[in-house]
Scaffold this motif. Sequence first.
Motif, mmCIF file in Angstrom:
data_model
loop_
_atom_site.group_PDB
_atom_site.id
_atom_site.type_symbol
_atom_site.label_atom_id
_atom_site.label_comp_id
_atom_site.label_asym_id
_atom_site.label_seq_id
_atom_site.Cartn_x
_atom_site.Cartn_y
_atom_site.Cartn_z
ATOM 1 N N MET A 1 10.532 29.037 -1.175
ATOM 2 C CA MET A 1 9.211 28.432 -1.280
ATOM 3 C C MET A 1 8.148 29.458 -1.621
ATOM 4 N N GLY B 1 0.929 4.128 -2.843
ATOM 5 C CA GLY B 1 0.666 5.528 -2.512
ATOM 6 C C GLY B 1 1.808 6.415 -2.939
ATOM 7 N N MET B 2 3.025 5.984 -2.655
ATOM 8 C CA MET B 2 4.177 6.811 -3.007
ATOM 9 C C MET B 2 4.338 6.930 -4.504
ATOM 10 N N VAL C 1 1.781 9.640 -5.379
ATOM 11 C CA VAL C 1 1.928 10.963 -4.780
ATOM 12 C C VAL C 1 3.355 11.485 -4.899
ATOM 13 N N HIS C 2 4.328 10.581 -4.974
ATOM 14 C CA HIS C 2 5.703 11.052 -5.063
ATOM 15 C C HIS C 2 6.323 10.846 -6.448
ATOM 16 N N ILE D 1 16.174 20.968 6.303
ATOM 17 C CA ILE D 1 14.965 20.651 5.542
ATOM 18 C C ILE D 1 13.824 21.591 5.931
ATOM 19 N N ALA E 1 -0.445 9.723 2.086
ATOM 20 C CA ALA E 1 0.682 9.255 1.295
ATOM 21 C C ALA E 1 1.929 10.096 1.567
ATOM 22 N N PHE E 2 1.706 11.371 1.839
ATOM 23 C CA PHE E 2 2.837 12.250 2.100
ATOM 24 C C PHE E 2 3.531 11.950 3.416
ATOM 25 N N GLY F 1 7.892 20.290 -1.279
ATOM 26 C CA GLY F 1 6.491 19.921 -1.461
ATOM 27 C C GLY F 1 5.878 20.598 -2.663
ATOM 28 N N ILE G 1 7.170 6.005 8.586
ATOM 29 C CA ILE G 1 7.826 4.691 8.506
ATOM 30 C C ILE G 1 9.191 4.777 9.171
ATOM 31 N N VAL H 1 3.396 9.211 5.182
ATOM 32 C CA VAL H 1 3.818 7.826 5.444
ATOM 33 C C VAL H 1 5.343 7.662 5.474
ATOM 34 N N PRO H 2 6.101 8.228 4.516
ATOM 35 C CA PRO H 2 7.542 7.958 4.531
ATOM 36 C C PRO H 2 8.238 8.312 5.843
ATOM 37 N N PHE I 1 5.565 18.804 -5.924
ATOM 38 C CA PHE I 1 4.451 17.876 -6.153
ATOM 39 C C PHE I 1 3.160 18.618 -6.435
ATOM 40 N N PRO J 1 4.222 12.455 -9.728
ATOM 41 C CA PRO J 1 4.311 13.912 -9.797
ATOM 42 C C PRO J 1 5.724 14.416 -10.023
ATOM 43 N N ILE K 1 12.508 6.396 0.810
ATOM 44 C CA ILE K 1 11.605 7.108 1.715
ATOM 45 C C ILE K 1 12.332 8.270 2.376
ATOM 46 N N LEU L 1 -0.633 2.173 7.517
ATOM 47 C CA LEU L 1 0.322 1.882 6.446
ATOM 48 C C LEU L 1 1.750 1.854 6.975
ATOM 49 N N THR M 1 12.383 11.188 -0.251
ATOM 50 C CA THR M 1 11.165 11.979 -0.444
ATOM 51 C C THR M 1 11.177 13.218 0.437
ATOM 52 N N GLN M 2 11.888 13.138 1.545
ATOM 53 C CA GLN M 2 11.903 14.286 2.445
ATOM 54 C C GLN M 2 12.762 15.426 1.907
ATOM 55 N N ALA N 1 -6.156 11.361 1.264
ATOM 56 C CA ALA N 1 -5.280 10.421 0.561
ATOM 57 C C ALA N 1 -3.912 11.043 0.343
ATOM 58 N N LEU N 2 -3.939 12.318 -0.055
ATOM 59 C CA LEU N 2 -2.686 13.007 -0.341
ATOM 60 C C LEU N 2 -1.821 13.128 0.912
ATOM 61 N N PRO O 1 0.826 -1.229 0.000
ATOM 62 C CA PRO O 1 0.000 0.000 0.000
ATOM 63 C C PRO O 1 0.847 1.260 0.000
ATOM 64 N N THR O 2 1.938 1.230 0.777
ATOM 65 C CA THR O 2 2.797 2.408 0.839
ATOM 66 C C THR O 2 3.452 2.688 -0.503
#
Lengths: 311, 609
Positions: free
Chosen positions: A266, A22-23, A26-27, A238, B481-482, B446, B488, B484-485, B449, A30, B438, B415, B441-442, B477-478, A18-19
């Motif tokens: 940003m 999703g990634m 969404v990742h 970050i 998913a964002f 943002g 985890i 989760v990484p 995306f 895009p 994962i 998840l 992604t950080q 959902a967005l 699932p992860t």
Amino acid sequence: MAHFTSRRNRMAYWFLAPTVLGMAFVHVLPIVQGIWLSFLAARKSNLQLYLDAPLPDNGLFGNYKDVLFNSSSALHAGMADAVRNTFWYALLVTLGTSVFGLMGALLLHRAFRGRSLARTLLLFPWVVPTYVVGLLWGFMWQQDTGIVNIVLHDWLHLISYRPVWLLGPNTLWAIIIPTIWRFWPYSMLLLLAGLQNIPHEVYEAADLDGATVWQKFRRITMPLLSPVWSVLLLNGLIFNVYSFNIVIMMFGNGAGFPGRYGDLLMTAIFRNSFQMWDFGHGAAMSVLLMLGMIALVVVWYRIFRNDLTNE
Amino acid sequence: MSLNYLARRRLLGRFLTIATFALVVLNLLPILWMVYCSFKDNNEILLGQVGLGHRKAQVQMIRETSEGILAGSRDGGLGLFQLRDGKLETLRAVNHGWFSASFATWDRELWALSADKGLMELSPEWKVTRRWDMGDLKAAYRRQFPNHPWNTVWVNDVYASYLVAKPDAVFGVLRMDRGPGVVELAKPNGAPKFLNIASGLPFSVDELQDVPGTPRILMVGPNGLIVWDAKAHAEVAHWEWGVALPWDRPNVVRSLDADEILFGHSGFADIFSISQGKIVRTQELAKGEGREIQSAAVDGQTAWFGGVGGLWKMHAVRDSGSDSGETALSSSRARFDAVALAKVGDQVVAGGPDGELVAFSAGNLDSLAAGRLSQGRIYVHWRNYIDLWRNLPFGTYLFNSLVVCTLVMAISMVLASLAGYALARFRFWGKDVFGISILATQMIPGIMFLVPLYVLFTKVSQATGIRIVGTYWGLVALYSAFYVPFTIWILRGFFAVIPKELEEAALVDGCGPLRAFWSVILPAAMPGIVATGIYVFLTAWDELMFAWVLTNESTYTIPVGIRLFAGNYQNRYDLMMAAATIATLPVMVLFFMMQKQIVSGLTAGAVKG
């Protein structure tokens, strides 16, 4: 000892599925599109075409050229300002949160009555949502009605005039100080945990050798905290380079331009993409930012590699 | 020596403790300031009146009564004074602490209108005997004009500033951006009724002046003047500024008698006669000293004017034959801003902006005596919150945020628990790639995306007809998913420290791997999962950028709501701070309740990498 069978290990894929799905949506998808978009002259008027949008007039790398080298383009000047501001912002905020965090952690790393209350109260700013921080400090920085000027000018008489905080070079301080205020408790928390992980015996041994307080701090505390510093530095990097809410809410109440001295990467990219509707240039700026960030993280990794592998 | 060392240590310890708590206080100041301002009146904030001192309120009414001189102030202060031995002696005083109050008397009745309390009748002891609050007035307005707006930002925008009491009715002004006008309360049945453009007035009205001894009222507005007959419930006549009347709106309008009106401008005044439906200028009073006239009192042939810096008097030479500029003018020597003025016996009593009263001799304007109305209390109130709730669907925003954040927390925890466990305990192909990706992604901004996702969502909606932008599930959902990484990554640490033996024992006992995960591993990792879940909640609560682009009116979350609100009400710092406080409160409470778990969870996650 029971062995993990390969059949059991195969379950990992189900756990991850699932992860990963999703990634992917969404990742991965895009980001591929974002990189693609950065080569196109994509704007609101041709949003329908999206990935079929035409190339920029000045070639495949036109957006990048505009942003990086075209000194006649407003984008280039804006990007240069934003890079400069973001650099100072990230640097000073990381420095400020570290210094205050260490100070707070050292103050809390003693037994005294009310210690846990003090810790809770010191953590409070960290819970305040960042958009509230921006709104609140935007109000506090006001020239005539803001509490900062009232305190500095009317009550303490530290300055003989009422400075304008949200315009001109002062802007940078007006965004740095609230950010430090918001994030230093987090640094304090991690450093405090780091301090508490250092065994007593090390200090006792140093005491026997007749070490001074400063020597103990310099030779024991600081080196043993370096895993924490590595985490703080990465987080600071970050969080601060990608800082958005505080700045966007402080100026024009969420719709304004922070000015040449307050615009961060940003906010600049967001404005280009969603107020000027110039997606191509916005995507190009994002890609450049991402590359810069990856470079910084690689540097970070090389510096702290030992601390990480020791863990 | 050793004792000395101990004493020094203890002293240092005490000093450090004090320093710690000083830091605590300093650190909390911005939050306290936010909460404090959310209870304050915006005008005070804008004026920089930050202290806890008394609110200054100007004198609104001065009347001569059978008992003495009655005065009322904007904050609901009432005082009864008597001039004795060169002093304005206070016989009775009270302060109701109202907001933007005005008073009117009729015979022995006393009426009050305020922006927060509504319309009130006061007993001779100045107690409220009857009251029509804003809710009642609004209900009456809604009954009368079902389709017209009652501008809900009433506090601070309502100037409940003029009140006139007549034998059978009371008239008051409820001034708003749009909507209400003059409220007429018929005394016998106590039914409020509104007079405004919608009910037939030629233009909007924001000031009322009594015409004593007649059923008439002067209604004054930005566009003109209306003479209203309260008994006949009808307009007598109306004129517009600059059309029948040759000037802009005057500063003060007073009736001299049934047929004559005095207009006070900056530095000069006129008298107009309104007989037979016409308005004719009969008199121009002397050029003053260019001063802004703010108040006026009239007695027969003489007018007293008050303004910034003093008081002056003019005689009307009532001779229409002569173009008389020769009116006597004398001014008081006292530096005094007269915002209210009344002729009481041989004196002129003036009221100032801070609630002070000064009696001058009517003849030569010598100041005779001074007094003061009792000052209001500190004006701290819930009104901003009520106002905020009325103005904005803030409950909806709060609900949206709670729904979205809770769902995101639940989904991403499920998840991430699965994935984190797999990463901590299983050996499989691609594990390193997954772990690095994962983390990677950080590193990605943002916003990178946001554009593709925004376009993707609109494209998908166009292609399939399924709406994503502006729905809960799109955002949920967005976010899930964002988040989760990094979830985890934190959870992996918690799973890694659980002893392998626990799990092996379960497997030996015949549990399947899923069963072992569910009934052994999950409970053992629960503290870490809870802490991480709260962290996810806090992060989702803080998200502005995606919510900004991907929500609409029905799904706005708190940050988006606050941003929109702040953009629309630039100067309402009181309301902004109330909104900020409400946005902070839920997460603050959550943090306070779950503090131990959050602190231990986060530090464990971060320090152990």
